[in-house]
Design a protein around this motif. Structure first.
Motif, mmCIF file in Angstrom:
data_model
loop_
_atom_site.group_PDB
_atom_site.id
_atom_site.type_symbol
_atom_site.label_atom_id
_atom_site.label_comp_id
_atom_site.label_asym_id
_atom_site.label_seq_id
_atom_site.Cartn_x
_atom_site.Cartn_y
_atom_site.Cartn_z
ATOM 1 N N LEU A 72 15.707 48.846 48.389
ATOM 2 C CA LEU A 72 14.696 48.164 49.189
ATOM 3 C C LEU A 72 14.903 48.447 50.668
ATOM 4 O O LEU A 72 16.033 48.377 51.170
ATOM 5 N N THR A 73 13.811 48.741 51.359
ATOM 6 C CA THR A 73 13.896 48.984 52.797
ATOM 7 C C THR A 73 13.861 47.690 53.601
ATOM 8 O O THR A 73 14.483 47.596 54.651
ATOM 9 N N HIS A 74 13.122 46.689 53.112
ATOM 10 C CA HIS A 74 13.048 45.388 53.763
ATOM 11 C C HIS A 74 12.280 44.439 52.849
ATOM 12 O O HIS A 74 11.880 44.812 51.738
ATOM 13 N N GLU A 75 12.087 43.219 53.318
ATOM 14 C CA GLU A 75 11.646 42.138 52.440
ATOM 15 C C GLU A 75 10.149 41.872 52.448
ATOM 16 O O GLU A 75 9.696 40.936 51.768
ATOM 17 N N HIS A 76 9.349 42.626 53.156
ATOM 18 C CA HIS A 76 7.913 42.348 53.184
ATOM 19 C C HIS A 76 7.281 42.583 51.812
ATOM 20 O O HIS A 76 7.726 43.415 51.028
ATOM 21 N N LYS A 77 6.211 41.832 51.553
ATOM 22 C CA LYS A 77 5.661 41.787 50.196
ATOM 23 C C LYS A 77 5.133 43.128 49.713
ATOM 24 O O LYS A 77 5.139 43.396 48.508
ATOM 25 N N ASP A 78 4.662 43.967 50.630
ATOM 26 C CA ASP A 78 4.185 45.273 50.173
ATOM 27 C C ASP A 78 5.329 46.193 49.769
ATOM 28 O O ASP A 78 5.103 47.314 49.304
ATOM 29 N N HIS A 79 6.577 45.674 49.865
ATOM 30 C CA HIS A 79 7.739 46.464 49.463
ATOM 31 C C HIS A 79 8.569 45.801 48.369
ATOM 32 O O HIS A 79 9.404 46.468 47.748
ATOM 33 N N ILE A 80 8.345 44.515 48.112
ATOM 34 C CA ILE A 80 9.098 43.850 47.040
ATOM 35 C C ILE A 80 8.198 43.121 46.039
ATOM 36 O O ILE A 80 8.682 42.611 45.017
ATOM 37 N N GLY A 81 6.897 43.069 46.289
ATOM 38 C CA GLY A 81 6.001 42.216 45.508
ATOM 39 C C GLY A 81 5.883 42.566 44.038
ATOM 40 O O GLY A 81 5.392 41.749 43.252
ATOM 41 N N GLY A 82 6.314 43.767 43.625
ATOM 42 C CA GLY A 82 6.180 44.160 42.228
ATOM 43 C C GLY A 82 7.445 44.040 41.410
ATOM 44 O O GLY A 82 7.495 44.528 40.265
ATOM 45 N N LEU A 83 8.465 43.379 41.949
ATOM 46 C CA LEU A 83 9.756 43.358 41.265
ATOM 47 C C LEU A 83 9.714 42.678 39.898
ATOM 48 O O LEU A 83 10.549 42.965 39.038
ATOM 49 N N ASP A 84 8.764 41.788 39.685
ATOM 50 C CA ASP A 84 8.682 41.162 38.370
ATOM 51 C C ASP A 84 8.472 42.206 37.268
ATOM 52 O O ASP A 84 8.918 42.015 36.127
ATOM 53 N N ASP A 85 7.839 43.311 37.601
ATOM 54 C CA ASP A 85 7.523 44.314 36.592
ATOM 55 C C ASP A 85 8.698 45.179 36.176
ATOM 56 O O ASP A 85 8.537 46.053 35.309
ATOM 57 N N VAL A 86 9.883 44.950 36.749
ATOM 58 C CA VAL A 86 11.053 45.668 36.225
ATOM 59 C C VAL A 86 11.370 45.207 34.812
ATOM 60 O O VAL A 86 12.157 45.843 34.106
ATOM 61 N N ARG A 87 10.752 44.117 34.386
ATOM 62 C CA ARG A 87 10.975 43.630 33.012
ATOM 63 C C ARG A 87 10.737 44.714 31.981
ATOM 64 O O ARG A 87 11.399 44.767 30.950
ATOM 65 N N ALA A 88 9.786 45.590 32.263
ATOM 66 C CA ALA A 88 9.490 46.659 31.313
ATOM 67 C C ALA A 88 10.709 47.546 31.081
ATOM 68 O O ALA A 88 10.944 48.020 29.960
ATOM 69 N N PHE A 89 11.485 47.771 32.135
ATOM 70 C CA PHE A 89 12.691 48.587 31.992
ATOM 71 C C PHE A 89 13.832 47.782 31.385
ATOM 72 O O PHE A 89 14.692 48.342 30.710
ATOM 73 N N ASN A 90 13.854 46.472 31.626
ATOM 74 C CA ASN A 90 14.889 45.625 31.035
ATOM 75 C C ASN A 90 14.834 45.637 29.522
ATOM 76 O O ASN A 90 15.861 45.710 28.840
ATOM 77 N N PHE A 91 13.609 45.552 28.985
ATOM 78 C CA PHE A 91 13.456 45.261 27.567
ATOM 79 C C PHE A 91 12.839 46.404 26.759
ATOM 80 O O PHE A 91 12.396 46.200 25.633
ATOM 81 N N VAL A 92 12.851 47.615 27.325
ATOM 82 C CA VAL A 92 12.234 48.738 26.628
ATOM 83 C C VAL A 92 12.974 49.070 25.330
ATOM 84 O O VAL A 92 12.397 49.626 24.402
ATOM 85 N N GLU A 93 14.255 48.709 25.250
ATOM 86 C CA GLU A 93 15.041 48.912 24.025
ATOM 87 C C GLU A 93 15.505 47.578 23.450
ATOM 88 O O GLU A 93 16.588 47.472 22.891
ATOM 89 N N TYR A 94 14.666 46.556 23.566
ATOM 90 C CA TYR A 94 15.020 45.220 23.091
ATOM 91 C C TYR A 94 15.488 45.288 21.634
ATOM 92 O O TYR A 94 14.895 46.021 20.844
ATOM 93 N N PRO A 95 16.576 44.560 21.243
ATOM 94 C CA PRO A 95 17.234 43.466 21.964
ATOM 95 C C PRO A 95 18.279 43.876 23.007
ATOM 96 O O PRO A 95 18.891 43.015 23.627
ATOM 97 N N VAL A 96 18.524 45.178 23.184
ATOM 98 C CA VAL A 96 19.419 45.595 24.262
ATOM 99 C C VAL A 96 18.725 45.347 25.603
ATOM 100 O O VAL A 96 17.569 45.741 25.795
#
Length: 270
Positions: A72-96
């Motif tokens: 992350l370069t900084h905390e403004h929303k146009d740079h962090i606002g999509g972090l919820d969507d990392v879920r796709a990478f968390n659970f792509v091999e669920y249950p791992v």
């Protein structure tokens, strides 16, 4: 090493909602810009810089199935606002569950914890993003799974600091308005420099085109790309052709190959 521009627009993106200017009505795909983000692939690793509100579509559009970290370069929303969507990478091999490593300064990570507090709760509900936070000291280099990263500090405005990153022959800066000589010295010797250039007129918290070009002239990379541009920059063909030799206007989807001594795979998939 490969650099992919995932997004090259400002906090509003291009086209801007409700705008009827020639750029916002353009059918040239190079004039359509998601919020600024990039991806660096080297040494078998895939690092994403910033995850704004368009992060989900940027990953889908680029065909990305795996990432190793987000910087992350900084905390403004146009740079962090999509972090919820990392879920796709968390659970792509669920249950791992694959936690995503997230790097940022203390202030930036504090904002992430605040804005996405549900991801750090003691009793988390199922399916929240799984993030592993790593604090970046802007004065010290660090490594991400074997990839050496050198932070480059600057100011977005007198109130806000911003962090750029150097990866060997590549340096990536966005949302800079000023940079101190000691930090600029970290850029010397880069082959490819990416820097923000909002518009031609001066702006209180972003380099304009001339300020970006002044930095490019001082650093003297082999190639430079301007990003985080607004619709005020004009149509791509016109704006790009007006730039000096070796300097180009970046656009969404542009891939830049850089020789760093490591082979880059031919696909973003996997």
């Amino acid at each position: 090493m490969r650099l992919t521009f995932l997004g090259t627009g400002t906090s509003q993106g291009v086209p801007v909602i409700g705008c009827r200017c020639a750029v916002c009505r353009s059918q040239d795909p190079r004039d359509r810009r998601l919020r600024t983000s990039a991806m660096v692939e080297t040494r078998g690793r895939r690092l994403v810089i910033d995850a704004g509100p368009d992060f989900r579509w940027q990953m889908l559009r680029a065909g990305v199935c795996r990432i190793d970290a987000i910087l992350l370069t900084h905390e403004h929303k146009d740079h962090i606002g999509g972090l919820d969507d990392v879920r796709a990478f968390n659970f792509v091999e669920y249950p791992v569950i694959h936690r995503v490593d997230l790097y940022g300064t203390r202030r930036t990570l504090a904002c992430v914890r605040k804005d996405f507090d549900y991801a750090f709760a003691a009793d988390k509900y199922r399916g929240v993003p799984e993030l592993e936070l790593h604090e970046v000291d802007p004065a010290a280099p660090f490594a991400v799974q074997g990839v050496e990263v050198l932070p480059v500090g600057g100011h977005h405005s007198p109130r806000f600091e911003v962090t750029g990153y150097r990866f060997g022959p590549l340096a990536y800066l966005t949302d800079f308005k000023s940079i101190e000589p000691a930090e600029e010295a970290k850029l010397h010797g880069v082959e490819v420099l990416v820097v923000n250039a909002l518009r031609y007129r001066p702006h209180d918290s972003h380099f304009n085109v001339e300020e970006a070009l002044q930095l490019v002239r001082r650093v003297a990379p082999q190639r430079a790309y301007l990003t985080h541009v607004s619709h005020e920059i004009g149509l791509y063909d016109t704006a790009d052709s007006a730039l000096p030799d070796g300097v180009h206007l970046a656009y969404d989807g542009l891939r830049v190959e850089i020789d760093d001594g490591y082979e880059t795979t031919g696909s973003t998939e996997g």
